[in-house]
Design a protein around this motif. Structure first.
Motif, PDB file in Angstrom:
ATOM      1  N   UNK A 229      56.276  40.763   2.068  1.00 56.88           N
ATOM      2  CA  UNK A 229      55.318  39.886   1.404  1.00 56.88           C
ATOM      3  C   UNK A 229      54.557  39.106   2.482  1.00 56.88           C
ATOM      4  N   UNK A 230      53.223  39.156   2.404  1.00 62.50           N
ATOM      5  CA  UNK A 230      52.369  38.488   3.382  1.00 62.50           C
ATOM      6  C   UNK A 230      51.568  37.398   2.676  1.00 62.50           C
ATOM      7  N   UNK A 231      51.849  36.177   3.032  1.00 62.40           N
ATOM      8  CA  UNK A 231      51.086  35.046   2.504  1.00 62.40           C
ATOM      9  C   UNK A 231      49.969  34.721   3.483  1.00 62.40           C
ATOM     10  N   UNK A 232      48.711  34.902   3.050  1.00 58.73           N
ATOM     11  CA  UNK A 232      47.548  34.723   3.923  1.00 58.73           C
ATOM     12  C   UNK A 232      47.229  33.236   4.040  1.00 58.73           C
ATOM     13  N   UNK A 233      47.954  32.579   4.935  1.00 54.75           N
ATOM     14  CA  UNK A 233      47.865  31.119   5.056  1.00 54.75           C
ATOM     15  C   UNK A 233      46.472  30.672   5.466  1.00 54.75           C
ATOM     16  N   UNK A 234      45.866  31.350   6.422  1.00 57.23           N
ATOM     17  CA  UNK A 234      44.534  30.944   6.894  1.00 57.23           C
ATOM     18  C   UNK A 234      43.470  31.170   5.833  1.00 57.23           C
ATOM     19  N   UNK A 235      43.622  32.231   5.050  1.00 54.28           N
ATOM     20  CA  UNK A 235      42.627  32.533   4.028  1.00 54.28           C
ATOM     21  C   UNK A 235      42.540  31.425   2.984  1.00 54.28           C
ATOM     22  N   UNK A 304      49.609  42.124  16.239  1.00 53.73           N
ATOM     23  CA  UNK A 304      48.182  42.436  16.262  1.00 53.73           C
ATOM     24  C   UNK A 304      47.357  41.190  15.934  1.00 53.73           C
ATOM     25  N   UNK A 305      47.821  40.402  14.953  1.00 56.23           N
ATOM     26  CA  UNK A 305      47.094  39.188  14.580  1.00 56.23           C
ATOM     27  C   UNK A 305      47.017  38.208  15.752  1.00 56.23           C
ATOM     28  N   UNK A 306      48.112  38.068  16.474  1.00 55.16           N
ATOM     29  CA  UNK A 306      48.117  37.146  17.612  1.00 55.16           C
ATOM     30  C   UNK A 306      47.184  37.620  18.719  1.00 55.16           C
ATOM     31  N   UNK A 307      47.110  38.933  18.931  1.00 53.36           N
ATOM     32  CA  UNK A 307      46.214  39.445  19.966  1.00 53.36           C
ATOM     33  C   UNK A 307      44.746  39.274  19.556  1.00 53.36           C
ATOM     34  N   UNK A 308      44.434  39.525  18.278  1.00 51.07           N
ATOM     35  CA  UNK A 308      43.048  39.411  17.831  1.00 51.07           C
ATOM     36  C   UNK A 308      42.582  37.955  17.797  1.00 51.07           C
ATOM     37  N   UNK A 309      43.504  37.044  17.547  1.00 53.33           N
ATOM     38  CA  UNK A 309      43.129  35.629  17.499  1.00 53.33           C
ATOM     39  C   UNK A 309      42.570  35.131  18.830  1.00 53.33           C
ATOM     40  N   UNK A 310      42.990  35.793  19.931  1.00 47.39           N
ATOM     41  CA  UNK A 310      42.503  35.381  21.247  1.00 47.39           C
ATOM     42  C   UNK A 310      41.009  35.656  21.414  1.00 47.39           C
ATOM     43  N   UNK A 312      38.859  35.784  18.599  1.00 44.60           N
ATOM     44  CA  UNK A 312      38.169  35.349  17.392  1.00 44.60           C
ATOM     45  C   UNK A 312      38.105  33.828  17.343  1.00 44.60           C
ATOM     46  N   UNK A 313      37.111  33.330  16.633  1.00 44.18           N
ATOM     47  CA  UNK A 313      37.010  31.885  16.421  1.00 44.18           C
ATOM     48  C   UNK A 313      37.820  31.441  15.206  1.00 44.18           C
ATOM     49  N   UNK A 314      38.222  32.397  14.351  1.00 42.91           N
ATOM     50  CA  UNK A 314      39.008  32.096  13.156  1.00 42.91           C
ATOM     51  C   UNK A 314      40.474  32.434  13.384  1.00 42.91           C
ATOM     52  N   UNK A 315      41.330  31.840  12.578  1.00 45.75           N
ATOM     53  CA  UNK A 315      42.766  32.058  12.694  1.00 45.75           C
ATOM     54  C   UNK A 315      43.197  33.199  11.788  1.00 45.75           C
ATOM     55  N   UNK A 316      44.242  33.918  12.205  1.00 46.26           N
ATOM     56  CA  UNK A 316      44.842  34.992  11.412  1.00 46.26           C
ATOM     57  C   UNK A 316      46.298  34.653  11.128  1.00 46.26           C
ATOM     58  N   UNK A 317      46.536  33.450  10.679  1.00 45.59           N
ATOM     59  CA  UNK A 317      47.899  32.988  10.417  1.00 45.59           C
ATOM     60  C   UNK A 317      48.408  33.622   9.126  1.00 45.59           C
ATOM     61  N   UNK A 318      49.542  34.319   9.212  1.00 48.84           N
ATOM     62  CA  UNK A 318      50.132  35.014   8.068  1.00 48.84           C
ATOM     63  C   UNK A 318      51.625  34.715   8.055  1.00 48.84           C
ATOM     64  N   UNK A 319      52.125  34.209   6.935  1.00 51.57           N
ATOM     65  CA  UNK A 319      53.568  34.007   6.756  1.00 51.57           C
ATOM     66  C   UNK A 319      54.146  35.253   6.099  1.00 51.57           C
TER      67      UNK A 319
END
Length: 416
Positions: A229-235, A304-310, A312-319
């Motif tokens: 289960x992925x909770x899209x915290x940043x979204x 992958x999210x942590x690498x792309x965040x470097x 991007x100007x937006x966050x990809x925080x996912x719980x």
């Protein structure tokens, strides 16, 4: 020498092989032409010498019948000068020389004879000496000209093949670059394009890219299923702050990350809640049990999210949290399994509502044999869930290679 040739570029190999083959064929044709011209030259020379000897014998037969040796000598001299032969000699039946014009000296001399008849009797013979030095020189010049032409033709074939081989090699190099997981060290890069492409293909995790086809959907709906289960915290924060176009691009990027990670482990991605995604894993797969594949997929999504965040100007925080259900996701023809798994999704949503920074495993997922043997986890205070710490060595290496492959694929897609 053979190893060194195999390691040269494809253009060089193709040019050398075609030029060498062209030169061999050309040399064979030159040799055949030299033999043929030599044979024809000897036949013509023999026919010429024999015919000339017969003509001289007929001319002097009347003078010999009269015993006029001065007339014989004059005739021999005149015929030698006219025919450009080396020497003409008249020999009687006792092998005595009755007359001679010219002198047989040098090399490449050939003699042709014809009998001299007086009425029906043989009074002697005419010997014609021909010097074939000029003919030999002409033939040698012809052979040298043909050799020069063969060399020029081979050089032309070399240049044309080199250009074609370079174009083919560039295409193979581009293919090798597209399938490469990481940039090669220029010092260790082979010059041969085929070897380079073969090395890049061998480096691909082909065993991980292949997934086994699952049996019919009705049967797998009643198998034990692992759920990520992925909770899209940043979204949650971006829905009201981003414009529609930017929000669409952001969600598309999230989709690419999750979909690419799930694809390695045959995961079924679905929207479960307004800000929640669920990835279902069931059935047999060469990558491991359903729970272990779920944990591997979640690790890839997080990495992958942590690498792309470097970049991007937006966050990809996912719980993320992982649990197991006795039944699967269900289908349009059988909704019972889907209804049964809703309590599992509710539990995972409640766990992720606190936005844990790490991936959580339910007690049922921790009891899985592959999970217990292939990764380390430690307990937490969140509903008896455990947090993933690290994977065992070989599985961690495979995940790193999958991570590089996903990043490269996403980067290429973004450039287009």
């Amino acid at each position: 020498m053979s190893i060194r040739f195999n390691q040269t570029s494809l253009g060089q190999q193709l040019a050398i092989l075609t030029a060498g083959l062209c030169l061999l064929v050309s040399l064979a044709l030159v040799a055949l032409g030299a033999i043929s011209t030599r044979h024809m030259q000897m036949l013509l020379q023999e026919e010429y010498g024999t015919s000339l000897a017969t003509l001289v014998a007929a001319r002097i037969s009347t003078a010999m019948e009269r015993g006029d040796l001065l007339s014989v000598s004059a005739t021999l001299q005149r015929l030698r000068e006219t025919s450009k032969v080396q020497a003409i000699t008249l020999i009687d039946v006792d092998d005595k020389t009755l007359g001679q014009s010219g002198e047989a000296r040098g090399e490449n001399l050939y003699q042709y004879t014809a009998p001299v008849h007086i009425e029906n009797n043989v009074a002697g013979r005419i010997v014609i000496t021909v010097n074939a030095a000029n003919a030999r020189a002409a033939q040698s010049q012809f052979v040298l000209s043909m050799l020069g032409l063969a060399v020029l033709l081979s050089l032309a074939v070399y240049a044309g093949s080199r250009r074609f081989g370079q174009r083919l090699g560039n295409s193979l190099t581009e293919m090798a670059r597209k399938v490469a997981l990481e940039e090669e060290n220029p010092g260790h890069r082979p010059a041969n394009e085929l070897l380079r492409l073969s090395r890049q293909i061998d480096a691909l995790p082909m065993d991980l890219l292949r997934t086994r086809s699952e049996p019919g959907p009705q049967e797998e709906n009643y198998r034990t299923t692992a759920v990520v289960y992925l909770h899209l915290s940043s979204l949650v924060n971006y829905v009201d702050t981003l414009d529609e176009r930017a929000l669409h691009r952001y969600i598309e990027r999230l989709h690419q990350v999750v979909y690419a990670s799930a694809g390695f482990y045959a995961g079924d991605l679905q929207v479960a809640r307004q800000f929640g995604l669920a990835i279902y894993f069931s059935g047999h797969n060469s990558a491991g049990s359903a729970a272990f594949r779920a944990a591997s997929c979640a690790w890839l999504v997080r990495a992958v999210s942590q690498e792309l965040e470097k970049e991007m100007s937006l966050s990809l925080n996912i719980a993320m949290a992982i649990s197991q259900s006795e039944l699967g996701v269900g289908s349009g023809t059988d909704i019972y399994p889907g209804l049964y798994t809703q309590h599992t999704l509710d539990e995972l949503q409640a766990v992720c509502s606190s936005r844990p920074p790490n991936i959580l495993l339910s007690p049922a997922a921790c009891e899985d044999i592959d999970v217990a043997g292939r990764l380390q986890h430690r307990p937490t205070e969140v509903m008896d869930y455990a947090v993933i710490e690290e994977f065992a060595g070989p599985y961690q290496d495979l995940l790193e290679r999958q991570l590089r492959l996903i990043l490269k694929r996403l980067t290429d897609t973004h450039r287009r």
